[in-house]
Each structure stands twice: as structure tokens, then as C-alpha cells.
Design a protein around this motif. Structure first.
Motif, PDB file in Angstrom:
ATOM      1  N   CYS A  15      47.384  33.990  34.933  1.00  0.00           N
ATOM      2  CA  CYS A  15      48.735  33.941  35.497  1.00  0.00           C
ATOM      3  C   CYS A  15      49.341  32.543  35.476  1.00  0.00           C
ATOM      4  CB  CYS A  15      48.740  34.484  36.913  1.00  0.00           C
ATOM      5  SG  CYS A  15      47.817  33.483  38.106  1.00  0.00           S
ATOM      6  N   ASP A  16      48.600  31.518  35.075  1.00  0.00           N
ATOM      7  CA  ASP A  16      49.067  30.135  35.001  1.00  0.00           C
ATOM      8  C   ASP A  16      49.661  29.627  36.316  1.00  0.00           C
ATOM      9  OD1 ASP A  16      48.277  29.656  32.397  1.00  0.00           O
ATOM     10  OD2 ASP A  16      50.118  30.508  31.576  1.00  0.00           O
ATOM     11  N   GLY A  17      49.107  30.050  37.439  1.00  0.00           N
ATOM     12  CA  GLY A  17      49.561  29.556  38.738  1.00  0.00           C
ATOM     13  C   GLY A  17      50.711  30.340  39.350  1.00  0.00           C
ATOM     14  N   PHE A  18      51.149  31.414  38.703  1.00  0.00           N
ATOM     15  CA  PHE A  18      52.176  32.296  39.260  1.00  0.00           C
ATOM     16  C   PHE A  18      51.510  33.630  39.588  1.00  0.00           C
ATOM     17  CE2 PHE A  18      54.398  29.304  36.535  1.00  0.00           C
ATOM     18  CZ  PHE A  18      55.392  28.861  37.387  1.00  0.00           C
ATOM     19  N   PRO A  19      50.798  33.713  40.724  1.00  0.00           N
ATOM     20  CA  PRO A  19      49.929  34.848  40.983  1.00  0.00           C
ATOM     21  C   PRO A  19      50.626  36.141  41.399  1.00  0.00           C
ATOM     22  CG  PRO A  19      49.881  33.377  42.834  1.00  0.00           C
ATOM     23  CD  PRO A  19      50.710  32.708  41.789  1.00  0.00           C
ATOM     24  N   THR A  20      51.832  36.056  41.932  1.00  0.00           N
ATOM     25  CA  THR A  20      52.511  37.246  42.393  1.00  0.00           C
ATOM     26  C   THR A  20      53.875  37.353  41.731  1.00  0.00           C
ATOM     27  OG1 THR A  20      51.649  36.500  44.525  1.00  0.00           O
ATOM     28  CG2 THR A  20      52.726  38.575  44.506  1.00  0.00           C
ATOM     29  N   THR A  36      62.139  47.021  43.733  1.00  0.00           N
ATOM     30  CA  THR A  36      61.101  46.220  43.095  1.00  0.00           C
ATOM     31  C   THR A  36      59.747  46.528  43.711  1.00  0.00           C
ATOM     32  OG1 THR A  36      61.406  44.389  44.641  1.00  0.00           O
ATOM     33  CG2 THR A  36      62.678  44.308  42.605  1.00  0.00           C
ATOM     34  N   ILE A  37      58.704  46.236  42.947  1.00  0.00           N
ATOM     35  CA  ILE A  37      57.336  46.298  43.461  1.00  0.00           C
ATOM     36  C   ILE A  37      56.711  44.925  43.250  1.00  0.00           C
ATOM     37  CG2 ILE A  37      57.005  48.770  43.112  1.00  0.00           C
ATOM     38  CD1 ILE A  37      55.564  48.157  40.524  1.00  0.00           C
ATOM     39  N   THR A  38      55.817  44.539  44.123  1.00  0.00           N
ATOM     40  CA  THR A  38      55.142  43.250  44.028  1.00  0.00           C
ATOM     41  C   THR A  38      53.738  43.471  43.482  1.00  0.00           C
ATOM     42  OG1 THR A  38      56.389  42.474  45.917  1.00  0.00           O
ATOM     43  CG2 THR A  38      54.474  41.190  45.307  1.00  0.00           C
ATOM     44  N   VAL A  39      53.369  42.684  42.469  1.00  0.00           N
ATOM     45  CA  VAL A  39      52.066  42.820  41.821  1.00  0.00           C
ATOM     46  C   VAL A  39      51.360  41.475  41.862  1.00  0.00           C
ATOM     47  CG1 VAL A  39      50.891  43.425  39.674  1.00  0.00           C
ATOM     48  CG2 VAL A  39      53.017  44.566  40.287  1.00  0.00           C
ATOM     49  N   ALA A  40      50.074  41.486  42.243  1.00  0.00           N
ATOM     50  CA  ALA A  40      49.257  40.264  42.286  1.00  0.00           C
ATOM     51  C   ALA A  40      48.327  40.237  41.078  1.00  0.00           C
ATOM     52  CB  ALA A  40      48.445  40.210  43.569  1.00  0.00           C
ATOM     53  N   CYS A  41      47.987  39.043  40.648  1.00  0.00           N
ATOM     54  CA  CYS A  41      47.084  38.853  39.515  1.00  0.00           C
ATOM     55  C   CYS A  41      45.710  39.434  39.851  1.00  0.00           C
ATOM     56  CB  CYS A  41      46.974  37.364  39.198  1.00  0.00           C
ATOM     57  SG  CYS A  41      45.806  36.972  37.887  1.00  0.00           S
ATOM     58  N   ARG A  42      45.148  40.182  38.912  1.00  0.00           N
ATOM     59  CA  ARG A  42      43.837  40.793  39.153  1.00  0.00           C
ATOM     60  C   ARG A  42      42.691  39.797  39.025  1.00  0.00           C
ATOM     61  NH1 ARG A  42      43.680  45.825  35.361  1.00  0.00           N
ATOM     62  NH2 ARG A  42      45.602  45.050  34.460  1.00  0.00           N
ATOM     63  N   CYS A  44      42.694  36.311  39.834  1.00  0.00           N
ATOM     64  CA  CYS A  44      42.571  35.379  40.957  1.00  0.00           C
ATOM     65  C   CYS A  44      42.895  36.028  42.296  1.00  0.00           C
ATOM     66  CB  CYS A  44      43.474  34.173  40.737  1.00  0.00           C
ATOM     67  SG  CYS A  44      45.234  34.568  40.727  1.00  0.00           S
ATOM     68  N   HIS A  45      43.230  37.307  42.296  1.00  0.00           N
ATOM     69  CA  HIS A  45      43.548  38.067  43.509  1.00  0.00           C
ATOM     70  C   HIS A  45      44.708  37.468  44.288  1.00  0.00           C
ATOM     71  CE1 HIS A  45      39.975  40.400  42.744  1.00  0.00           C
ATOM     72  NE2 HIS A  45      39.277  39.284  42.662  1.00  0.00           N
ATOM     73  N   GLY A  46      45.682  36.916  43.579  1.00  0.00           N
ATOM     74  CA  GLY A  46      46.890  36.407  44.213  1.00  0.00           C
ATOM     75  C   GLY A  46      46.803  34.998  44.760  1.00  0.00           C
ATOM     76  N   THR A  47      45.775  34.244  44.409  1.00  0.00           N
ATOM     77  CA  THR A  47      45.666  32.872  44.913  1.00  0.00           C
ATOM     78  C   THR A  47      46.257  31.860  43.946  1.00  0.00           C
ATOM     79  OG1 THR A  47      43.470  32.582  43.952  1.00  0.00           O
ATOM     80  CG2 THR A  47      43.573  33.369  46.240  1.00  0.00           C
TER      81      THR A  47
END
Length: 60
Positions: A15-20, A36-42, A44-47
Motif C-alpha cells: 500500500c506504500d503507506g496508504f493503508p486505508t 463508499t466503503i472503507t478497505v484496509a490493506c491486507r 499491514c492490517h491498516g497500519t
């Protein structure tokens, strides 16, 4: 005068530091705005960052 930078952390390679992110579904809500829906990176788990393998403690 030199600027002090924070400790370097390793950014997530996926995600290059853009986790959500917010993704539009294409439909509209009753007030006319887009739904809209919010999706987190799988990975890094949104960190937004990952641990550096050399710093991970292994064993006891």
C-alpha cells in the motif's frame, strides 16, 4: 540547521503507506452523495508499515 527526522520505518510494500482507502460503490444515498466503503490493506492490517525482519525477535 539540520532537521531531525523521525526513526525510519519500513513502509508496506503493497500500500506504500496508504493503508486505508474509500471506494465508491456507484450508488447514491438518499441525500445525493455517493455511497463508499472503507478497505484496509491486507498485508499491514491498516497500519501502513511493516516490521523490519532484522528487528523481529526470534526464539526466547
Amino acid at each position: 540547521m539540520p532537521q531531525h527526522s523521525p526513526a525510519r520505518t519500513r513502509l508496506c510494500p503493497d500500500c506504500d503507506g496508504f493503508p486505508t482507502v474509500a471506494i465508491t460503490t456507484g450508488t447514491r444515498t438518499p441525500d445525493g452523495s455517493r455511497q463508499t466503503i472503507t478497505v484496509a490493506c491486507r498485508t499491514c492490517h491498516g497500519t501502513g508499515h511493516t516490521t523490519i525482519p532484522a528487528l523481529v525477535r526470534v526464539g526466547r
